[in-house]
Write an enzyme that holds these catalytic residues in place. Sequence first.
Site, PDB file in Angstrom:
ATOM      1  N   LYS A  46       0.867  -1.177   0.000  1.00 41.11           N
ATOM      2  CA  LYS A  46       0.000   0.000   0.000  1.00 41.11           C
ATOM      3  C   LYS A  46       0.905   1.229   0.000  1.00 41.11           C
ATOM      4  CE  LYS A  46      -3.991   2.078   2.291  1.00 41.11           C
ATOM      5  NZ  LYS A  46      -3.528   3.455   2.078  1.00 41.11           N
ATOM      6  N   PHE A 118      -1.940   0.038 -10.607  1.00 45.99           N
ATOM      7  CA  PHE A 118      -2.356  -1.238 -10.027  1.00 45.99           C
ATOM      8  C   PHE A 118      -3.603  -1.839 -10.659  1.00 45.99           C
ATOM      9  CE2 PHE A 118      -3.258   2.096  -6.698  1.00 45.99           C
ATOM     10  CZ  PHE A 118      -4.599   2.294  -6.983  1.00 45.99           C
ATOM     11  N   ARG A 188     -17.174   0.883  -3.495  1.00 48.27           N
ATOM     12  CA  ARG A 188     -16.426   0.142  -2.470  1.00 48.27           C
ATOM     13  C   ARG A 188     -16.569  -1.342  -2.768  1.00 48.27           C
ATOM     14  NH1 ARG A 188     -13.688   2.136   1.240  1.00 48.27           N
ATOM     15  NH2 ARG A 188     -14.779   4.140   1.111  1.00 48.27           N
ATOM     16  N   LYS A 194      -7.670  -3.591   2.234  1.00 50.02           N
ATOM     17  CA  LYS A 194      -6.469  -2.925   2.747  1.00 50.02           C
ATOM     18  C   LYS A 194      -6.137  -3.500   4.120  1.00 50.02           C
ATOM     19  CE  LYS A 194      -9.362   0.894   4.361  1.00 50.02           C
ATOM     20  NZ  LYS A 194      -9.637   2.353   4.281  1.00 50.02           N
TER      21      LYS A 194
END
Length: 282
Positions: A46, A118, A188, A194
């Site tokens: 991340k 990504f 979402r 994460k």
Amino acid sequence: MSRLALWLPLVLLSSAGHAEGIAPPPVQLAADYQQQDASLYRVSEKLDGVRAYWNGRELLSRNGHRYSAPEWFVANFPDTPLDGELWLGRGRFSELSAAVRRYQANEAEWRQIRFMVFDLPASELPFEARLTQLKRLFSRHDSAYLELIEQRLLSDNAALAAYLDEVESLGGEGVMLRRRDSLYSPARNPDLLKLKRFQDAEARVLAHLPGQGKYQNMLGALLVETEDGRRFRLGTGFSDQQRLQPPSVGTTVTYRYRGETAQGLPRFASFMRVRNDMPQQP
């Protein structure tokens, strides 16, 4: 960033000098990791960067504002949408944030920035196939400012924990997990996760700083000092009652945070509690 407390509304200027707003790009957002089977996912670091969406013509923020990237920065980008982050390196978020918010690009700053990609938003294939598409795409577009983020295959959750430890030991803030059979969803997405750990530490209260707006006549923030002499404001994590009756000057408090800035100050520091088990200094 992602990028919370310090992110201010971004208004960038077009070449004609007018404020330019564009509809927010259709980016997908992450949910929190909840002990899912890591072997079903691709895992990447991340990054401590700023979210960016390449629509095939220009770089946009998550809210739809155009970054003033120099023409040479995007000259060899493909004409297909890319999802990623602008990045300077670990621990350099403040520098990056200042650079990408400028009305006019500072070319010296942008030569240090990379667009770390990504995902491939326009593809209707599962992520594993999108990753293959991205690798082929990158083989045809040679740019010093465009990089594909490494997406690892991990055997199990123990390997995930080890990778998180590795990332954090290098100064990274956590990892992202993308389910290998998932589709890109501009909302979402429970298949995009994460994972990061909060750190906690202690500091001594030096002063009470007054609040404004809804916190007028209440505590706005604590001015605190760490054991090694670093001072900063601690302004979040308080209940209304704690803002009316804040920890006394001299009290040691515990706060949580996510890594440090280039200046060595805690990022996103938030009050947790008073350390009643520690001796207080006058």
